[in-house]
Scaffold this motif. Structure first.
Motif, PDB file in Angstrom:
ATOM      1  N   PRO A 810       0.831  -1.156  -0.044  1.00 20.83           N
ATOM      2  CA  PRO A 810       0.043  -0.114   0.019  1.00 20.83           C
ATOM      3  C   PRO A 810       0.952   1.377  -0.135  1.00 20.83           C
ATOM      4  CG  PRO A 810      -0.516  -1.587   1.667  1.00 20.83           C
ATOM      5  CD  PRO A 810       0.601  -1.919   1.132  1.00 20.83           C
ATOM      6  N   GLU A 811       0.256   2.387  -0.583  1.00 17.61           N
ATOM      7  CA  GLU A 811       1.050   3.696  -0.559  1.00 17.61           C
ATOM      8  C   GLU A 811       1.736   4.037   0.896  1.00 17.61           C
ATOM      9  OE1 GLU A 811       0.400   8.329  -2.221  1.00 17.61           O
ATOM     10  OE2 GLU A 811      -1.158   6.609  -2.499  1.00 17.61           O
ATOM     11  N   ASP A 812       0.893   3.671   1.732  1.00 18.01           N
ATOM     12  CA  ASP A 812       1.412   4.382   2.963  1.00 18.01           C
ATOM     13  C   ASP A 812       1.993   3.082   4.101  1.00 18.01           C
ATOM     14  OD1 ASP A 812      -0.509   2.703   3.546  1.00 18.01           O
ATOM     15  OD2 ASP A 812      -1.629   4.134   5.011  1.00 18.01           O
ATOM     16  N   SER A 813       2.560   2.200   3.343  1.00 21.38           N
ATOM     17  CA  SER A 813       3.068   1.035   4.010  1.00 21.38           C
ATOM     18  C   SER A 813       4.150   0.562   3.159  1.00 21.38           C
ATOM     19  CB  SER A 813       2.048  -0.161   4.436  1.00 21.38           C
ATOM     20  OG  SER A 813       1.061   0.568   4.942  1.00 21.38           O
ATOM     21  N   GLU A 814       5.145   1.507   3.058  1.00 17.14           N
ATOM     22  CA  GLU A 814       6.321   0.900   2.087  1.00 17.14           C
ATOM     23  C   GLU A 814       7.281  -0.204   3.083  1.00 17.14           C
ATOM     24  OE1 GLU A 814      10.128   2.821   0.357  1.00 17.14           O
ATOM     25  OE2 GLU A 814       8.504   3.462  -0.723  1.00 17.14           O
ATOM     26  N   PRO A 815       7.592  -1.006   2.605  1.00 18.03           N
ATOM     27  CA  PRO A 815       8.373  -2.202   3.591  1.00 18.03           C
ATOM     28  C   PRO A 815       9.696  -1.331   3.811  1.00 18.03           C
ATOM     29  CG  PRO A 815       7.842  -3.201   1.354  1.00 18.03           C
ATOM     30  CD  PRO A 815       7.432  -2.033   1.200  1.00 18.03           C
ATOM     31  N   GLU A 816       9.977  -1.528   5.121  1.00 19.68           N
ATOM     32  CA  GLU A 816      11.284  -0.997   5.862  1.00 19.68           C
ATOM     33  C   GLU A 816      12.613  -1.772   5.076  1.00 19.68           C
ATOM     34  OE1 GLU A 816      11.569  -2.462   9.695  1.00 19.68           O
ATOM     35  OE2 GLU A 816      12.888  -0.610  10.197  1.00 19.68           O
ATOM     36  N   ASN A 817      13.583  -0.755   4.821  1.00 19.89           N
ATOM     37  CA  ASN A 817      14.738  -0.991   4.131  1.00 19.89           C
ATOM     38  C   ASN A 817      14.561  -1.516   2.623  1.00 19.89           C
ATOM     39  OD1 ASN A 817      16.175   0.125   6.254  1.00 19.89           O
ATOM     40  ND2 ASN A 817      15.978  -1.936   7.404  1.00 19.89           N
ATOM     41  N   ILE A 818      13.465  -1.372   2.019  1.00 18.44           N
ATOM     42  CA  ILE A 818      13.287  -1.777   0.499  1.00 18.44           C
ATOM     43  C   ILE A 818      14.360  -1.185  -0.203  1.00 18.44           C
ATOM     44  CG2 ILE A 818      11.466  -0.100   0.008  1.00 18.44           C
ATOM     45  CD1 ILE A 818      11.642  -3.897  -1.107  1.00 18.44           C
ATOM     46  N   ASP A 819      14.680   0.099   0.214  1.00 20.91           N
ATOM     47  CA  ASP A 819      15.715   0.725  -0.975  1.00 20.91           C
ATOM     48  C   ASP A 819      17.054   0.270  -0.642  1.00 20.91           C
ATOM     49  OD1 ASP A 819      13.681   2.477  -2.144  1.00 20.91           O
ATOM     50  OD2 ASP A 819      13.808   3.921  -0.423  1.00 20.91           O
ATOM     51  N   ASN A 820      17.608  -0.341   0.268  1.00 17.52           N
ATOM     52  CA  ASN A 820      19.053  -0.712   0.443  1.00 17.52           C
ATOM     53  C   ASN A 820      19.152  -2.273   0.732  1.00 17.52           C
ATOM     54  OD1 ASN A 820      18.249  -1.295   3.078  1.00 17.52           O
ATOM     55  ND2 ASN A 820      19.090   0.636   3.977  1.00 17.52           N
ATOM     56  N   VAL A 821      18.158  -2.849   0.252  1.00 15.18           N
ATOM     57  CA  VAL A 821      18.137  -4.321   0.440  1.00 15.18           C
ATOM     58  C   VAL A 821      18.440  -5.034  -1.205  1.00 15.18           C
ATOM     59  CG1 VAL A 821      15.836  -4.796  -0.284  1.00 15.18           C
ATOM     60  CG2 VAL A 821      17.044  -6.599   0.990  1.00 15.18           C
ATOM     61  N   ARG A 822      19.407  -5.781  -1.064  1.00 13.28           N
ATOM     62  CA  ARG A 822      19.923  -6.578  -2.252  1.00 13.28           C
ATOM     63  C   ARG A 822      19.189  -7.724  -2.549  1.00 13.28           C
ATOM     64  NH1 ARG A 822      24.918 -10.123  -3.775  1.00 13.28           N
ATOM     65  NH2 ARG A 822      25.071  -9.873  -5.853  1.00 13.28           N
ATOM     66  N   LEU A 823      18.354  -7.756  -3.584  1.00  9.94           N
ATOM     67  CA  LEU A 823      17.605  -9.042  -3.951  1.00  9.94           C
ATOM     68  C   LEU A 823      17.817  -9.625  -5.074  1.00  9.94           C
ATOM     69  CD1 LEU A 823      13.887  -6.966  -3.674  1.00  9.94           C
ATOM     70  CD2 LEU A 823      14.923  -8.504  -1.863  1.00  9.94           C
ATOM     71  N   LEU A 824      17.764 -11.212  -4.736  1.00  4.07           N
ATOM     72  CA  LEU A 824      18.426 -11.939  -5.659  1.00  4.07           C
ATOM     73  C   LEU A 824      16.969 -12.947  -5.861  1.00  4.07           C
ATOM     74  CD1 LEU A 824      21.460 -13.429  -3.963  1.00  4.07           C
ATOM     75  CD2 LEU A 824      21.281 -11.678  -5.748  1.00  4.07           C
ATOM     76  N   LEU A 825      16.800 -13.234  -7.565  1.00  5.47           N
ATOM     77  CA  LEU A 825      15.608 -14.164  -7.892  1.00  5.47           C
ATOM     78  C   LEU A 825      16.133 -15.606  -8.180  1.00  5.47           C
ATOM     79  CD1 LEU A 825      12.718 -13.313  -8.963  1.00  5.47           C
ATOM     80  CD2 LEU A 825      13.788 -13.386 -11.122  1.00  5.47           C
ATOM     81  N   SER A 826      15.271 -16.696  -7.741  1.00 10.18           N
ATOM     82  CA  SER A 826      15.676 -17.781  -7.654  1.00 10.18           C
ATOM     83  C   SER A 826      14.249 -18.387  -8.568  1.00 10.18           C
ATOM     84  CB  SER A 826      15.564 -18.359  -6.220  1.00 10.18           C
ATOM     85  OG  SER A 826      15.755 -19.783  -6.478  1.00 10.18           O
ATOM     86  N   GLY A 827      14.752 -19.160  -9.660  1.00 12.55           N
ATOM     87  CA  GLY A 827      13.644 -19.684 -10.381  1.00 12.55           C
ATOM     88  C   GLY A 827      13.331 -18.749 -11.327  1.00 12.55           C
ATOM     89  N   GLY A 828      12.574 -19.357 -12.635  1.00 15.77           N
ATOM     90  CA  GLY A 828      11.965 -18.543 -13.719  1.00 15.77           C
ATOM     91  C   GLY A 828      13.289 -17.811 -14.467  1.00 15.77           C
ATOM     92  N   ARG A 829      13.037 -16.671 -14.999  1.00 15.36           N
ATOM     93  CA  ARG A 829      14.122 -15.889 -15.602  1.00 15.36           C
ATOM     94  C   ARG A 829      15.074 -15.237 -14.311  1.00 15.36           C
ATOM     95  NH1 ARG A 829      11.935 -12.139 -20.372  1.00 15.36           N
ATOM     96  NH2 ARG A 829      13.929 -11.762 -20.239  1.00 15.36           N
ATOM     97  N   LYS A 830      16.327 -15.496 -14.517  1.00 13.64           N
ATOM     98  CA  LYS A 830      17.161 -15.206 -13.642  1.00 13.64           C
ATOM     99  C   LYS A 830      18.018 -13.873 -13.754  1.00 13.64           C
ATOM    100  CE  LYS A 830      17.375 -19.433 -11.386  1.00 13.64           C
ATOM    101  NZ  LYS A 830      18.224 -20.595 -10.910  1.00 13.64           N
ATOM    102  N   THR A 831      18.034 -13.580 -15.101  1.00 13.87           N
ATOM    103  CA  THR A 831      19.003 -12.393 -15.611  1.00 13.87           C
ATOM    104  C   THR A 831      18.182 -11.137 -15.755  1.00 13.87           C
ATOM    105  OG1 THR A 831      20.395 -13.949 -16.878  1.00 13.87           O
ATOM    106  CG2 THR A 831      20.541 -11.663 -17.488  1.00 13.87           C
ATOM    107  N   GLY A 832      18.648 -10.149 -15.024  1.00 13.80           N
ATOM    108  CA  GLY A 832      17.770  -8.898 -15.159  1.00 13.80           C
ATOM    109  C   GLY A 832      18.174  -7.911 -13.793  1.00 13.80           C
ATOM    110  N   TYR A 833      17.130  -7.022 -13.594  1.00 14.73           N
ATOM    111  CA  TYR A 833      17.562  -6.476 -12.350  1.00 14.73           C
ATOM    112  C   TYR A 833      16.085  -5.781 -12.007  1.00 14.73           C
ATOM    113  CZ  TYR A 833      16.876  -2.790 -16.117  1.00 14.73           C
ATOM    114  OH  TYR A 833      16.462  -1.876 -17.208  1.00 14.73           O
ATOM    115  N   PHE A 834      15.849  -5.114 -10.798  1.00 11.98           N
ATOM    116  CA  PHE A 834      14.708  -4.860 -10.055  1.00 11.98           C
ATOM    117  C   PHE A 834      14.654  -3.199 -10.125  1.00 11.98           C
ATOM    118  CE2 PHE A 834      15.506  -8.774  -7.947  1.00 11.98           C
ATOM    119  CZ  PHE A 834      14.355  -9.491  -8.170  1.00 11.98           C
ATOM    120  N   VAL A 835      13.315  -2.893 -10.122  1.00 10.82           N
ATOM    121  CA  VAL A 835      13.049  -1.542 -10.297  1.00 10.82           C
ATOM    122  C   VAL A 835      12.015  -1.370  -9.425  1.00 10.82           C
ATOM    123  CG1 VAL A 835      12.226   0.573 -11.756  1.00 10.82           C
ATOM    124  CG2 VAL A 835      13.945  -1.168 -12.651  1.00 10.82           C
TER     125      VAL A 835
END
Length: 852
Positions: A810-835
């Protein structure tokens, strides 16, 4: 008879050859000596005064009618045999039989012996038909010599015919019949046999007189005796077995003297007059009459089989058996006879087996009833019945398969009143006041040793009188006293096992040796309260049975374990400083056992090793401290804690790779304690509250939640698996996940966790974007990330698209530290980046340019 012409030579003492042409009837008119076996086809007639000497050979001839003149048949050499064939009837009142000859009766007719003074010594064989003895009182010498045995073959019958002074003769029954069945004689009508020996199954036929013997040897065979109405068979002086006497008919079986035959079986289907004691092995009673007399004992050493309810009451000896396997319903130990000894009795101190093999009973069914209860007798089931685990109980009404609820036992006979309690299998008898009978034991009220096993079970509701340990005693063997209702003395287990079904009383159970175990086996739906029995020493307390044992006696000091093998062990501890279970006794709930804390005051400082059992806390009526404080809780298998009232708390919990199932009733609280050691899983079920009392770090423990959370302190876990059924959680403390967070499928009921570095957010089963906010309306309900953490997004086999966000919030409930977490993708397409855009996180694929 056919006649033929024959030249006869009349000379004195000539030799007759077997080659002479003989046929049909024949008369011997001169003294004759055989030189070989001789067969005469017809009837033999011997002239007056003529002597035939068999000289060791066999003479076979027919005899009919009655001899017309006096003659003699003898054998001057041993082995001579006269084979007398009688087709109809022959009365020998004139021919003398002397020497060493043997008389062999053949043919289906009757040879009647009336000639007195017979003196042949080779014996008599009744091979076929009847040999009838007619010995009148005025005959001073015998019609059959006493010097040789009389043998009766399978097709023969020796007819004593009420003969006078038949006694002193030896008889061998080789499958034949001994009969006394001629009426009309008014003299001494008894048959007194010096000795009688069976070499095969044989029979007696008793008509209108009596039969008695001096010595009867059965030789392992059966003597079948039939007594006609009005006749009496009086057994004699000595009877030797093994073998069987089978008596039937409507006459009377009468004991003339005491007879000890402990290897002889007795089958009776006729009236009895037991004037003297008779001691037998097996006794098979199948009467067709309704009358017996006499009061002498018929003692049974083997098996008594009552076929009907009409029987002469026997006395069961030690080691004997009553066979009720073919009976139906309750068998009465009292006969339906109206005279004589009509009830079964028991030897003092005897152990008697009840055989009901093949029959089916319910607990409490009565098996035996009696009018007068025996004293000093121990009863046991046959082996096949005992194997099913339901025990025999005897009281004043009879014998029961178990004991019916509500029954009152007024006497138990485990050993006689004067029994030596130090011997295995014996117990103490007491008077009506429940006290030990004075002088019943050597050293009354002093220490004695009791060996077992002794077992008496009582279902719920029954009352057991006189069943109290009043002595100070010690065990020398494992004992089962589940019939006791009080322990008022001191029992030292001495390293042995004692089984009780109740801990009532005010005595002491201790173990001075070590390894001794006190089993309290409480029946289903029953409760035993230990309010006053002290448990001391090195004993281990073991709760058995599906019922409940309640511990209320404080100050217990035993040092062994408290094992809950079956049923419920309830702790009623109202004194905060005086424990009903010692603090140093390890409590071990096993797979079928439940530890019921029951809201006990200051339960803390106890250690529990939960080996697959259940810990329960349910006592809403207790107003004191109702928390369950476990000093140390160790799991030896998957186990359960049920919180139904009050709280549960531990200092240390060791899962040891197992799962602790926590059942929390609605509006109840489980307070997680200080230290939790993994690996393992805590599975919170139902709708109560999980409430940490302080911050708890358990990074290798999995956490599955189906209940509500109240996180006022940080809780760090490995895997987090929420499966909520409703929407209420409280608290703002972090639920830190070091392993995998698996949100529930199909809905968003979960307490918002904080993903730690190296953790995984498993959204592989989520279709579309995963909403990071829980549907809960209270408490911490948004997933956050540890600052600077690297977290894996597990999408499994899903194919992600840049047009749809993977995560959204929700607009008023952004996850804590979402901007400085490093996310890795497991499964599906694995090449790319998060926006991150528009309250969501998108995965973009394409060319990645590295700028140095």
């Amino acid at each position: 008879m056919m006649n033929c012409k024959l030249t006869k030579v009349f000379v004195s003492a000539i030799a007759l050859s077997a080659f002479m042409p003989l046929c049909a009837d024949e008369t011997i008119s001169a003294n004759t000596t055989l030189v070989e076996d001789r067969i005469i086809d017809g009837v033999l007639t011997i002239a007056e005064g003529v002597t035939i000497d068999l000289a060791g050979y066999k003479l076979t001839a027919h005899f009919a009618g009655q001899p017309e003149s006096a003659a003699t048949i003898t054998s001057s050499t041993a082995g001579g045999e006269l084979h007398a064939i009688v087709d109809e009837a022959y009365n020998n009142d004139k021919i003398a039989l002397t020497g060493s000859l043997k008389l062999v009766k053949e043919g289906v007719g009757t040879w009647t012996a009336t000639k007195t003074g017979q003196s042949y010594t080779g014996g008599t064989l009744v091979s076929q038909g009847v040999l009838q003895i007619s010995q009148r009182a005025d005959m001073t010498t015998y019609v059959i010599p006493r010097s040789g045995a009389t043998e009766v073959g399978p097709d023969g019958r020796l007819e004593a015919s009420g003969s006078y002074a038949w006694g002193y003769h030896s008889t061998i029954l080789n499958g034949g019949t001994f009969s006394n069945y001629v009426g009309g004689y008014t003299g001494n009508q008894s048959i007194n046999g010096a000795s009688m020996t069976l070499t095969d199954d044989s029979s007696f036929r008793i008509g209108v007189f009596t039969v008695e013997w001096n010595v009867l040897s059965l030789g392992g065979h059966t003597l079948s005796v039939n007594i006609d109405e009005g006749a009496t068979w009086s057994r004699g002086k000595t009877l030797t077995g093994p073998g069987t006497i089978d008596v039937s008919g409507y006459g009377v079986f009468h004991t003339r003297g005491a007879m000890n035959a402990p290897t002889v079986d007795l089958r009776v289907a006729c009236p009895m007059n037991m004037a003297n004691e008779f001691n037998v092995k097996d006794y098979y009673a199948n009467y067709s009459g309704t009358s017996n007399a006499g009061t002498a004992a018929l003692k049974v050493n083997g098996v008594f089989t009552p076929v009907t309810d009409s029987f002469y009451g026997c006395t069961m000896m030690n080691g004997s058996t009553i066979d009720l396997s073919s009976k139906t319903g309750v068998w009465s130990a009292t006969s339906t006879f109206t005279a004589g000894s009509s009830a079964v009795s028991f030897a003092s101190g005897a152990t008697v087996t009840i055989d009901v093999h093949g029959r089916t009973f319910e607990v409490g069914d009565q098996v035996v009833s009696w009018a007068v209860a025996p004293a000093g007798t121990t009863f046991q089931w046959d082996e096949a019945t005992a194997a099913n685990g339901v025990d025999l109980v005897a009281n004043e009404n009879g014998i029961f398969y178990g004991l019916p609820d509500g029954s009152v036992v007024t006497a138990i006979w485990i050993g006689a009143v004067d029994a030596d309690i130090s011997k295995p299998g014996n117990w103490v008898c007491r008077n009506g006041d429940g006290q030990v009978v004075p002088n019943a034991l050597p050293g009354v009220f002093t220490a004695v040793e009791i060996a077992g096993p002794v077992r008496i079970d009582i279902p719920s509701g029954a009352t057991f009188r006189y069943a109290t340990i009043l002595l100070n005693c010690s065990l020398t063997a494992d004992c089962d006293w589940s019939g006791l209702n009080r322990v008022t003395g001191s029992v030292d287990l001495k390293g042995k096992r004692l089984t009780l079904s109740t801990l009532a009383g005010s005595g002491t159970v201790t173990d001075s040796t070590g390894s001794g175990e006190l089993y309290v086996d409480v029946a289903a739906e029953s409760t035993s309260d230990n309010a006053a029995v002290a448990l001391t020493g090195k004993l281990t307390l073991v709760k058995k049975g599906d019922g409940t044992l309640v511990a209320t006696k404080t100050g217990q000091s035993y040092t062994g374990q408290t094992r809950i093998a079956e049923g419920t062990f309830r702790v009623n501890n109202q004194n905060a400083n005086n424990f009903v279970v010692p603090r140093n006794s390890l409590i071990v709930p096993e797979q079928d056992g439940t530890l019921d804390i029951n809201g006990s005051a200051s339960w803390g400082y106890h250690s529990v090793s939960n080996n697959g059992g259940r810990i329960y806390n349910a006592n809403p009526n207790h107003t004191g401290s109702r928390s369950m404080n476990l000093a140390h809780h160790y799991l030896g298998a998957d186990s359960t804690i049920h919180v139904d009232a009050d709280t549960v708390y531990w200092a240390t919990l060791d899962l040891n790779g197992n799962t602790l199932n926590v059942e929390i009733a609605a509006n109840k609280t489980l307070h997680v304690g200080r230290a939790v050691n993994g690996p393992g899983m805590i599975d919170i079920k139902y709708g109560g509250w999980l409430h940490p009392r302080q911050a708890i770090n358990m990074p290798n423990v999995d956490f599955k939640v189906s209940g509500a959370l109240n996180l006022e302190y940080a809780l760090t876990v490995h895997d987090y698996i929420p499966a909520y059924a409703y929407g209420s959680n409280n608290g703002n403390a972090a639920l830190n996940v070091t392993g995998t967070f698996t949100p529930p499928t199909g809905h968003h009921y979960f307490y918002g966790c904080t993903m730690q570095n190296g953790s995984t957010l498993d959204i592989s089963s989520v279709s579309g974007p995963f909403n990071m906010k829980s549907a809960f309306t209270a408490g911490k309900n948004v997933i956050g990330f540890e600052e600077g953490a690297t977290v894996c997004l597990d999408v499994g086999s899903r194919t992600v698209s840049s047009r749809e966000p993977l995560l959204e919030w929700p607009e008023d409930s952004e996850p804590e530290n979402i901007d400085n977490v490093r996310l890795l993708l497991s499964g599906g397409r694995k090449t790319g980046y998060f926006v991150k855009k528009d309250c969501g996180l998108y995965f973009m694929s394409g060319l990645a340019i590295l700028i140095r």
